[in-house]
Write a protein that holds these residues in place. Structure first.
Motif, PDB file in Angstrom:
ATOM      1  N   VAL A 165      49.410  33.139  35.568  1.00  0.00           N
ATOM      2  CA  VAL A 165      49.777  31.655  35.845  1.00  0.00           C
ATOM      3  C   VAL A 165      49.745  31.399  37.367  1.00  0.00           C
ATOM      4  O   VAL A 165      50.430  32.331  37.969  1.00  0.00           O
ATOM      5  CB  VAL A 165      50.751  31.185  35.144  1.00  0.00           C
ATOM      6  CG1 VAL A 165      50.961  29.901  35.396  1.00  0.00           C
ATOM      7  CG2 VAL A 165      50.593  31.437  33.553  1.00  0.00           C
ATOM      8  N   ARG A 166      48.989  30.365  37.754  1.00  0.00           N
ATOM      9  CA  ARG A 166      49.344  30.043  39.313  1.00  0.00           C
ATOM     10  C   ARG A 166      49.361  28.541  39.256  1.00  0.00           C
ATOM     11  O   ARG A 166      48.466  27.814  38.995  1.00  0.00           O
ATOM     12  CB  ARG A 166      48.149  30.673  40.076  1.00  0.00           C
ATOM     13  CG  ARG A 166      48.180  30.362  41.608  1.00  0.00           C
ATOM     14  CD  ARG A 166      49.379  30.868  42.136  1.00  0.00           C
ATOM     15  NE  ARG A 166      49.440  32.139  42.288  1.00  0.00           N
ATOM     16  CZ  ARG A 166      50.165  32.996  43.138  1.00  0.00           C
ATOM     17  NH1 ARG A 166      51.197  32.561  43.816  1.00  0.00           N
ATOM     18  NH2 ARG A 166      50.429  34.298  42.916  1.00  0.00           N
ATOM     19  N   ASN A 167      50.690  28.054  39.548  1.00  0.00           N
ATOM     20  CA  ASN A 167      50.719  26.599  39.518  1.00  0.00           C
ATOM     21  C   ASN A 167      50.370  25.931  38.087  1.00  0.00           C
ATOM     22  O   ASN A 167      50.922  26.460  37.435  1.00  0.00           O
ATOM     23  CB  ASN A 167      50.274  25.899  40.746  1.00  0.00           C
ATOM     24  CG  ASN A 167      50.685  26.485  42.130  1.00  0.00           C
ATOM     25  OD1 ASN A 167      51.988  26.678  41.969  1.00  0.00           O
ATOM     26  ND2 ASN A 167      50.015  26.534  43.071  1.00  0.00           N
ATOM     27  N   VAL A 168      49.425  25.141  38.272  1.00  0.00           N
ATOM     28  CA  VAL A 168      48.874  24.472  37.276  1.00  0.00           C
ATOM     29  C   VAL A 168      47.681  25.109  36.192  1.00  0.00           C
ATOM     30  O   VAL A 168      47.339  24.541  35.221  1.00  0.00           O
ATOM     31  CB  VAL A 168      48.511  22.788  37.091  1.00  0.00           C
ATOM     32  CG1 VAL A 168      50.010  21.934  37.760  1.00  0.00           C
ATOM     33  CG2 VAL A 168      47.482  22.883  38.315  1.00  0.00           C
ATOM     34  N   ILE A 198      34.677  34.174  35.345  1.00  0.00           N
ATOM     35  CA  ILE A 198      35.747  33.395  35.921  1.00  0.00           C
ATOM     36  C   ILE A 198      36.760  34.529  36.600  1.00  0.00           C
ATOM     37  O   ILE A 198      37.893  34.292  36.716  1.00  0.00           O
ATOM     38  CB  ILE A 198      36.722  32.598  35.121  1.00  0.00           C
ATOM     39  CG1 ILE A 198      36.987  33.034  33.980  1.00  0.00           C
ATOM     40  CG2 ILE A 198      35.646  31.270  34.892  1.00  0.00           C
ATOM     41  CD1 ILE A 198      37.882  32.328  32.972  1.00  0.00           C
ATOM     42  N   ARG A 199      36.286  35.763  37.015  1.00  0.00           N
ATOM     43  CA  ARG A 199      37.102  36.758  37.543  1.00  0.00           C
ATOM     44  C   ARG A 199      37.344  36.752  38.969  1.00  0.00           C
ATOM     45  O   ARG A 199      38.231  37.116  39.581  1.00  0.00           O
ATOM     46  CB  ARG A 199      36.543  38.343  37.110  1.00  0.00           C
ATOM     47  CG  ARG A 199      36.467  38.448  35.579  1.00  0.00           C
ATOM     48  CD  ARG A 199      35.880  40.102  35.442  1.00  0.00           C
ATOM     49  NE  ARG A 199      36.748  40.808  36.170  1.00  0.00           N
ATOM     50  CZ  ARG A 199      36.315  42.313  36.359  1.00  0.00           C
ATOM     51  NH1 ARG A 199      35.182  42.569  35.989  1.00  0.00           N
ATOM     52  NH2 ARG A 199      37.159  43.086  36.946  1.00  0.00           N
ATOM     53  N   GLU A 200      36.404  36.173  39.414  1.00  0.00           N
ATOM     54  CA  GLU A 200      36.518  36.161  41.214  1.00  0.00           C
ATOM     55  C   GLU A 200      36.911  34.627  41.557  1.00  0.00           C
ATOM     56  O   GLU A 200      36.377  33.657  41.178  1.00  0.00           O
ATOM     57  CB  GLU A 200      34.834  36.318  41.883  1.00  0.00           C
ATOM     58  CG  GLU A 200      34.283  37.434  41.063  1.00  0.00           C
ATOM     59  CD  GLU A 200      35.036  38.809  41.542  1.00  0.00           C
ATOM     60  OE1 GLU A 200      35.468  38.895  42.505  1.00  0.00           O
ATOM     61  OE2 GLU A 200      34.956  39.822  41.061  1.00  0.00           O
ATOM     62  N   ALA A 201      37.427  34.848  42.795  1.00  0.00           N
ATOM     63  CA  ALA A 201      37.902  33.546  43.250  1.00  0.00           C
ATOM     64  C   ALA A 201      36.984  32.624  43.734  1.00  0.00           C
ATOM     65  O   ALA A 201      37.295  31.337  43.455  1.00  0.00           O
ATOM     66  CB  ALA A 201      38.579  33.923  44.694  1.00  0.00           C
ATOM     67  N   ARG A 254      42.356  32.344  45.083  1.00  0.00           N
ATOM     68  CA  ARG A 254      42.386  33.814  45.587  1.00  0.00           C
ATOM     69  C   ARG A 254      43.854  34.418  44.624  1.00  0.00           C
ATOM     70  O   ARG A 254      43.609  35.414  44.208  1.00  0.00           O
ATOM     71  CB  ARG A 254      42.624  33.540  46.987  1.00  0.00           C
ATOM     72  CG  ARG A 254      41.323  33.491  47.772  1.00  0.00           C
ATOM     73  CD  ARG A 254      41.549  33.984  49.241  1.00  0.00           C
ATOM     74  NE  ARG A 254      42.587  33.084  49.889  1.00  0.00           N
ATOM     75  CZ  ARG A 254      42.264  32.008  50.563  1.00  0.00           C
ATOM     76  NH1 ARG A 254      40.999  31.471  50.733  1.00  0.00           N
ATOM     77  NH2 ARG A 254      43.137  30.987  50.985  1.00  0.00           N
ATOM     78  N   ALA A 255      44.668  33.726  44.725  1.00  0.00           N
ATOM     79  CA  ALA A 255      45.894  34.255  44.065  1.00  0.00           C
ATOM     80  C   ALA A 255      45.728  34.546  42.489  1.00  0.00           C
ATOM     81  O   ALA A 255      46.204  35.565  41.999  1.00  0.00           O
ATOM     82  CB  ALA A 255      46.996  33.119  44.287  1.00  0.00           C
ATOM     83  N   LEU A 256      45.153  33.408  42.002  1.00  0.00           N
ATOM     84  CA  LEU A 256      44.810  33.591  40.476  1.00  0.00           C
ATOM     85  C   LEU A 256      44.136  35.026  39.945  1.00  0.00           C
ATOM     86  O   LEU A 256      44.042  35.636  39.159  1.00  0.00           O
ATOM     87  CB  LEU A 256      44.380  32.281  39.890  1.00  0.00           C
ATOM     88  CG  LEU A 256      44.345  32.229  38.406  1.00  0.00           C
ATOM     89  CD1 LEU A 256      45.656  32.352  37.665  1.00  0.00           C
ATOM     90  CD2 LEU A 256      43.720  31.097  37.951  1.00  0.00           C
ATOM     91  N   ALA A 257      42.801  34.967  40.779  1.00  0.00           N
ATOM     92  CA  ALA A 257      42.179  36.120  40.734  1.00  0.00           C
ATOM     93  C   ALA A 257      42.686  37.316  41.098  1.00  0.00           C
ATOM     94  O   ALA A 257      42.327  38.420  40.425  1.00  0.00           O
ATOM     95  CB  ALA A 257      40.643  35.959  41.652  1.00  0.00           C
TER      96      ALA A 257
END
Length: 302
Positions: free
Chosen positions: A201-204, A238-241, A255-258
């Motif tokens: 999870v990153r923000n929303v 959806i693996r890459e930023a 970037r953070a979620l990836a």
């Protein structure tokens, strides 16, 4: 004389049953709409026993499903499991029981998926109150249902008094709990359990890996006013930023979620990662109130 006594006895039975039924009140019955092709629907409600004796919800049925079961949801090691609650659910005297989120009804083998805006009629059978007919208002496809308790996010979970709930923190599910619940509500079937792991999870925004019946993939979710909803389903896409940016994330969140996803998946068995990669293409899902899942995820994994 015997005929008179029988009539009096029958009248007493009817009056007793009617009095018992008057003590049970059902409020805020609601259900999620279903993905086209799904076979399992859910049901939530609030039960109040205003009488002086305990009662028990022992069974349920509906013309819209082959069977209706009472299920319990539990979390262990980050994985959510659902099982049928045998023996029914106790409704203590003078108390209100809210069937959400850890307890709910499951409509099994639904021939016609529930659609937002319709009502689903079911019959609940209580040990003492007998049969009570209830209409479930069908809401959006995932997340909290505003029909339940007026605002599902504001329900007083601390007032629950259900078997097995002692000591559980009911302040509200974390994303790691709410996201698997959302995905299982949408996609799980009795004969095809769904495993959700990992969840980052990153923000929303969030990405969750899923496995079901030898298949797998990744779901991207977004949090709105009514909780988490599925934004799209994909595999390695959806693996890459860069791909996450194209989907709508800010560069920092992408970037953070990836990076978080890469760290979490580095701990998984390569065979699990192979199931995620088996999902071909990307399936866009509608928003919270839309017709989500026109394609669904079943059939896309190879």
């Amino acid at each position: 004389m015997m005929k008179t006594l029988f009539s009096l006895f029958l009248g007493l039975l009817i009056a007793t049953a009617a009095a018992a039924q008057d003590t049970i009140r059902i409020d805020h019955a609601a259900s999620h709409s279903m993905v086209p092709g799904a076979k399992v629907g859910d049901g939530y409600l609030v039960i109040t026993n205003s009488g002086g004796e305990p009662d028990r919800l022992v069974a349920a049925s509906s013309d819209r499903a082959k069977t209706v079961q009472l299920h319990q949801m539990t979390m262990a090691n980050g994985i959510m499991t659902m099982r049928e609650l045998k023996g029914g659910l106790a409704i203590p005297a003078g108390q209100t029981i809210t069937l959400a989120p850890n307890y709910h009804l499951m409509f099994q083998d639904v021939a016609k998926p529930f659609r937002q805006g319709e009502t689903i009629r079911a019959v609940l059978r209580f040990e003492k109150a007998g049969e009570i007919t209830v209409d479930f208002a069908v809401g959006k496809i995932a997340g909290p249902l505003d029909d339940v308790g007026g605002d599902a996010g504001a329900m007083d979970h601390g007032a629950m008094n259900m078997p097995g709930m002692e000591g559980m923190d009911m302040s509200g599910p974390s994303p790691e709990e709410a996201i698997p619940e959302t995905l299982k509500t949408m996609f799980e079937r009795p004969d095809k359990p769904l495993t959700i792991l990992p969840v980052v999870v990153r923000n929303v925004w969030a990405i969750a890996g899923w496995q079901q019946d030898g298949r797998g993939g990744r779901a991207m979710l977004k949090k709105g006013h009514h909780g988490w909803s599925v934004f799209l389903c994909s595999g390695d896409g959806i693996r890459e930023a860069a791909a996450l940016e194209k989907a709508g994330l800010s560069p920092d969140d992408a970037r953070a979620l990836a990076a978080d996803l890469a760290d979490a998946e580095a701990k998984l068995d390569p065979k699990v990662l192979a199931t995620f990669a088996s999902f071909e293409g990307t399936v866009m899902m509608a928003g919270e109130a839309g017709d989500a899942g026109q394609g669904g995820h079943e059939g896309h994994g190879q």
